[in-house]
Design a protein around this motif. Structure first.
Motif, PDB file in Angstrom:
ATOM      1  N   TYR A   1       1.359 -38.248 -13.461  1.00  0.00           N
ATOM      2  CA  TYR A   1       0.347 -37.523 -12.788  1.00  0.00           C
ATOM      3  C   TYR A   1      -0.334 -36.618 -13.661  1.00  0.00           C
ATOM      4  O   TYR A   1       0.349 -35.954 -14.554  1.00  0.00           O
ATOM      5  N   VAL A   2      -1.631 -36.491 -13.861  1.00  0.00           N
ATOM      6  CA  VAL A   2      -2.226 -35.690 -14.774  1.00  0.00           C
ATOM      7  C   VAL A   2      -2.949 -34.513 -14.045  1.00  0.00           C
ATOM      8  O   VAL A   2      -3.711 -34.374 -13.154  1.00  0.00           O
ATOM      9  N   PRO A   3      -2.402 -33.290 -14.749  1.00  0.00           N
ATOM     10  CA  PRO A   3      -3.105 -31.976 -14.133  1.00  0.00           C
ATOM     11  C   PRO A   3      -4.457 -31.885 -14.253  1.00  0.00           C
ATOM     12  O   PRO A   3      -4.994 -32.370 -14.930  1.00  0.00           O
ATOM     13  N   ALA A   4      -5.038 -31.292 -13.321  1.00  0.00           N
ATOM     14  CA  ALA A   4      -6.331 -30.905 -13.201  1.00  0.00           C
ATOM     15  C   ALA A   4      -6.828 -29.859 -14.391  1.00  0.00           C
ATOM     16  O   ALA A   4      -5.847 -29.133 -14.810  1.00  0.00           O
ATOM     17  N   PRO A   5      -7.974 -29.973 -15.051  1.00  0.00           N
ATOM     18  CA  PRO A   5      -8.328 -29.195 -15.955  1.00  0.00           C
ATOM     19  C   PRO A   5      -8.544 -27.753 -15.392  1.00  0.00           C
ATOM     20  O   PRO A   5      -8.670 -27.472 -14.499  1.00  0.00           O
ATOM     21  N   VAL A   6      -8.065 -26.912 -16.530  1.00  0.00           N
ATOM     22  CA  VAL A   6      -8.353 -25.412 -15.955  1.00  0.00           C
ATOM     23  C   VAL A   6      -9.317 -24.722 -17.171  1.00  0.00           C
ATOM     24  O   VAL A   6      -9.312 -24.908 -18.306  1.00  0.00           O
ATOM     25  N   LEU A   7     -10.396 -24.238 -16.465  1.00  0.00           N
ATOM     26  CA  LEU A   7     -11.419 -23.630 -17.412  1.00  0.00           C
ATOM     27  C   LEU A   7     -11.069 -22.117 -17.503  1.00  0.00           C
ATOM     28  O   LEU A   7     -10.931 -21.316 -16.523  1.00  0.00           O
TER      29      LEU A   7
ATOM     30  N   LEU B   1     -17.553 -24.810 -23.110  1.00  0.00           N
ATOM     31  CA  LEU B   1     -16.299 -24.575 -22.397  1.00  0.00           C
ATOM     32  C   LEU B   1     -15.155 -24.444 -22.967  1.00  0.00           C
ATOM     33  O   LEU B   1     -14.656 -25.422 -23.749  1.00  0.00           O
ATOM     34  N   THR B   2     -14.043 -23.687 -22.663  1.00  0.00           N
ATOM     35  CA  THR B   2     -12.651 -23.527 -23.340  1.00  0.00           C
ATOM     36  C   THR B   2     -11.793 -23.660 -22.075  1.00  0.00           C
ATOM     37  O   THR B   2     -11.997 -23.307 -20.916  1.00  0.00           O
ATOM     38  N   GLY B   3     -10.668 -24.179 -22.473  1.00  0.00           N
ATOM     39  CA  GLY B   3      -9.556 -24.295 -21.372  1.00  0.00           C
ATOM     40  C   GLY B   3      -8.715 -25.336 -21.786  1.00  0.00           C
ATOM     41  O   GLY B   3      -8.447 -25.564 -23.016  1.00  0.00           O
ATOM     42  N   THR B   4      -7.761 -25.741 -20.707  1.00  0.00           N
ATOM     43  CA  THR B   4      -6.831 -26.650 -21.235  1.00  0.00           C
ATOM     44  C   THR B   4      -7.218 -28.078 -20.202  1.00  0.00           C
ATOM     45  O   THR B   4      -7.633 -27.879 -19.084  1.00  0.00           O
ATOM     46  N   GLY B   5      -6.585 -29.531 -20.683  1.00  0.00           N
ATOM     47  CA  GLY B   5      -6.510 -30.418 -19.806  1.00  0.00           C
ATOM     48  C   GLY B   5      -8.135 -31.177 -19.506  1.00  0.00           C
ATOM     49  O   GLY B   5      -8.227 -31.914 -18.840  1.00  0.00           O
TER      50      GLY B   5
END
Length: 107
Positions: free
Chosen positions: A77-83, A101-105
């Motif tokens: 399961y791949v987590p949703a990106p977080v902006l 854009l910066t964030g994770t995933g």
């Protein structure tokens, strides 16, 4: 016995279609992603279409039939990106400006 999952990963919210391939799948009575039951349809003796339920991390996909439970294959399961940031925070209504854009995933 199952041999492949296509795709072998999907969103943590679930809902994507996974094709399970193998042998002896015609009499399937359940498909599980870890402890979670999946909605599925047996396509043939070698193929099942399943809808991945929601989940987190890695889990084992197994098919149950009257003769027993299959080997397990790993589904991730791949987590949703977080902006977390957006620069610049505004721009022309005509568009065309570059935004970072910066964030994770994001991968």
């Amino acid at each position: 016995m199952i041999s492949t999952l296509n795709p072998a990963q999907g969103p943590a919210v679930g809902g994507n279609q996974v094709i399970i391939s193998g042998v002896g799948l015609l009499g399937a009575t359940a498909v599980r992603f870890g402890t979670n039951s999946a909605i599925y349809a047996v396509v043939s003796n070698s193929s099942i279409r399943a809808i991945a339920p929601p989940g987190v991390g890695q889990t084992s996909v197994r098919v149950t039939s009257p003769t027993g439970t299959s080997n397990g294959l790993t589904y991730t399961y791949v987590p949703a990106p977080v902006l977390s940031g957006l620069v610049p925070g505004q721009g022309p209504t005509s568009g065309g400006n570059q935004v970072v854009l910066t964030g994770t995933g994001f991968t």
